[in-house]
Design a protein around this motif. Structure first.
Motif, short mmCIF file in Angstrom:
data_model
loop_
_atom_site.label_atom_id
_atom_site.label_comp_id
_atom_site.label_asym_id
_atom_site.label_seq_id
_atom_site.Cartn_x
_atom_site.Cartn_y
_atom_site.Cartn_z
N PRO A 241 0.81 -1.20 0.00
CA PRO A 241 0.00 0.00 0.00
C PRO A 241 0.86 1.27 0.00
O PRO A 241 2.01 1.19 0.39
CB PRO A 241 -0.80 -0.13 1.28
CG PRO A 241 0.02 -0.96 2.19
CD PRO A 241 0.83 -1.86 1.31
N PRO A 242 0.30 2.41 -0.37
CA PRO A 242 -1.09 2.62 -0.75
C PRO A 242 -1.38 2.06 -2.14
O PRO A 242 -0.47 1.76 -2.90
CB PRO A 242 -1.24 4.13 -0.71
CG PRO A 242 0.12 4.65 -1.07
CD PRO A 242 1.07 3.66 -0.45
N TYR B 219 2.43 2.17 4.74
CA TYR B 219 2.44 2.76 3.40
C TYR B 219 3.87 2.90 2.90
O TYR B 219 4.75 3.39 3.60
CB TYR B 219 1.76 4.14 3.41
CG TYR B 219 0.28 4.08 3.76
CD1 TYR B 219 -0.48 2.95 3.50
CD2 TYR B 219 -0.35 5.15 4.35
CE1 TYR B 219 -1.83 2.90 3.80
CE2 TYR B 219 -1.70 5.11 4.65
CZ TYR B 219 -2.43 3.98 4.38
OH TYR B 219 -3.76 3.93 4.68
N GLU C 112 -5.99 4.96 -0.58
CA GLU C 112 -6.31 3.56 -0.31
C GLU C 112 -7.75 3.33 -0.74
O GLU C 112 -8.64 4.08 -0.36
CB GLU C 112 -6.16 3.24 1.18
CG GLU C 112 -4.80 2.76 1.57
CD GLU C 112 -4.48 1.39 0.98
OE1 GLU C 112 -5.11 0.39 1.35
OE2 GLU C 112 -3.59 1.34 0.13
N LYS D 52 -7.54 -0.02 6.72
CA LYS D 52 -6.70 0.83 5.88
C LYS D 52 -5.70 1.63 6.71
O LYS D 52 -4.59 1.89 6.28
CB LYS D 52 -7.56 1.78 5.03
CG LYS D 52 -8.41 1.07 3.99
CD LYS D 52 -7.55 0.30 3.01
CE LYS D 52 -8.33 -0.36 1.92
NZ LYS D 52 -7.47 -1.12 1.00
#
Length: 151
Positions: free
Chosen positions: A27-28, A87, A43, A82
């Protein structure tokens, strides 16, 4: 989907994001640039009833009826997922959750009514979030509801 979200958000004056790019590794899910020229992490997640989706995949014709409070509970869970991620590629000036729904029994009016009185968070990384609905031919947009985050 992210490009459509950005068009809808920008047109409604909620934000000004541009230049979306896939983030590898995630992620993101992707990044974009805000009005100030800073990097923004995006996200993306779906708001869907997993049980109904599973039953429909098995050939049953079912739809989820969303009772008051169900949507907020579901969104709280998705946002928490999330926010816990690590990230890559940062630092990011903002981390935005883009939740998409195509639930046939969930209307924009119902969601707006429920979400306008709901606050989410606090979060460690997420700075804002939006619930995006399927394309509306009348407005020629994907309706967007801004999610209220605790400070």
């Amino acid at each position: 989907m992210v490009e459509e979200l950005l068009v809808s958000l920008n047109r409604e004056g909620k934000v000004h994001f541009h230049s979306p790019q896939l983030q590898i590794p995630d992620p993101p899910d992707c990044t974009c640039v805000n009005r100030s020229g800073a990097q923004v992490a995006l996200e993306v997640a779906e708001v869907v009833c997993q049980d109904a989706a599973r039953l429909n995949a098995q050939g049953h014709d079912v739809m989820r009826l969303w009772n008051p409070g169900d949507l907020a509970i579901h969104i709280t869970h998705r946002l928490g997922e999330k926010d816990k991620k690590t990230y890559h590629g940062g630092p990011y000036a903002e981390a935005v959750a883009c939740l998409f729904t195509d639930e046939p029994m969930l209307t924009v009016a119902q969601a707006t009514s429920e979400l306008n009185v709901q606050q989410f968070g606090p979060f460690r990384q997420l700075t804002s979030g939006f619930l995006v609905f399927s394309y509306d031919p009348g407005s020629k947009l994907y309706p967007v509801i801004g999610l209220r985050f605790q400070q």
